[in-house]
Design an enzyme around this catalytic site. Sequence first.
Site, mmCIF file in Angstrom:
data_model
loop_
_atom_site.group_PDB
_atom_site.id
_atom_site.type_symbol
_atom_site.label_atom_id
_atom_site.label_comp_id
_atom_site.label_asym_id
_atom_site.label_seq_id
_atom_site.Cartn_x
_atom_site.Cartn_y
_atom_site.Cartn_z
ATOM 1 N N ALA A 174 11.829 6.192 -1.839
ATOM 2 C CA ALA A 174 11.526 4.845 -1.358
ATOM 3 C C ALA A 174 10.025 4.704 -1.127
ATOM 4 O O ALA A 174 9.389 5.594 -0.561
ATOM 5 C CB ALA A 174 12.281 4.566 -0.067
ATOM 6 N N CYS A 175 9.472 3.587 -1.558
ATOM 7 C CA CYS A 175 8.059 3.283 -1.350
ATOM 8 C C CYS A 175 7.781 3.194 0.150
ATOM 9 O O CYS A 175 8.479 2.489 0.884
ATOM 10 C CB CYS A 175 7.712 1.968 -2.038
ATOM 11 S SG CYS A 175 6.056 1.360 -1.652
ATOM 12 N N ILE A 176 6.733 3.864 0.604
ATOM 13 C CA ILE A 176 6.434 3.894 2.033
ATOM 14 C C ILE A 176 6.052 2.518 2.568
ATOM 15 O O ILE A 176 6.483 2.129 3.655
ATOM 16 C CB ILE A 176 5.357 4.953 2.361
ATOM 17 C CG1 ILE A 176 5.256 5.127 3.885
ATOM 18 C CG2 ILE A 176 4.024 4.608 1.726
ATOM 19 C CD1 ILE A 176 4.447 6.326 4.313
#
Length: 119
Positions: A77-79
Site C-alpha cells: 500500500a502506498c504510504i
Amino acid sequence: MNIGILLKEGPYNHQASDTAYKFAEAAIRKGHRIDAVFLYNDGVINATKLGDPPQDDRNIAERWSALATEHGFEVLACIAASKRRGITDELMIKGGSITGLGTLTDIAIRNDRLLTFGD
C-alpha cells in the site's frame, strides 16, 4: 511472465478490485508469476483488516491475503494514500505492508508487465 499489478480503487464500490483479483488468479493458473500488487489511492483499503462484510458477501481483503500468502507475493500500500485514510501497518492484512511510491517504479522496472486496474 512476471507481472506486477497496480490497483487504484477500493473494494465493493468499483469492479476493479474483483477484476484485479480474478486476473491474478487466472494468471497464476496459466503459469505466470505475480510479483507484487501495489495499492494506490482508494486501493489501499483493499488490504486493511477494517472491513467486516456480511457472511454472504466476499471478503476482498482476506482473498488478497490468502492469494499473496499462498503464492509468495506482497500486497503493498502506498504510504501517502494510506496516511490520508488513517491506515497503519497494524491495520494491514497478512502479506500486506505499507511502502513508498518508489516501490511502484521498482515493480514496473523488474516485471515484464504492469497492469493497472481502476481509474
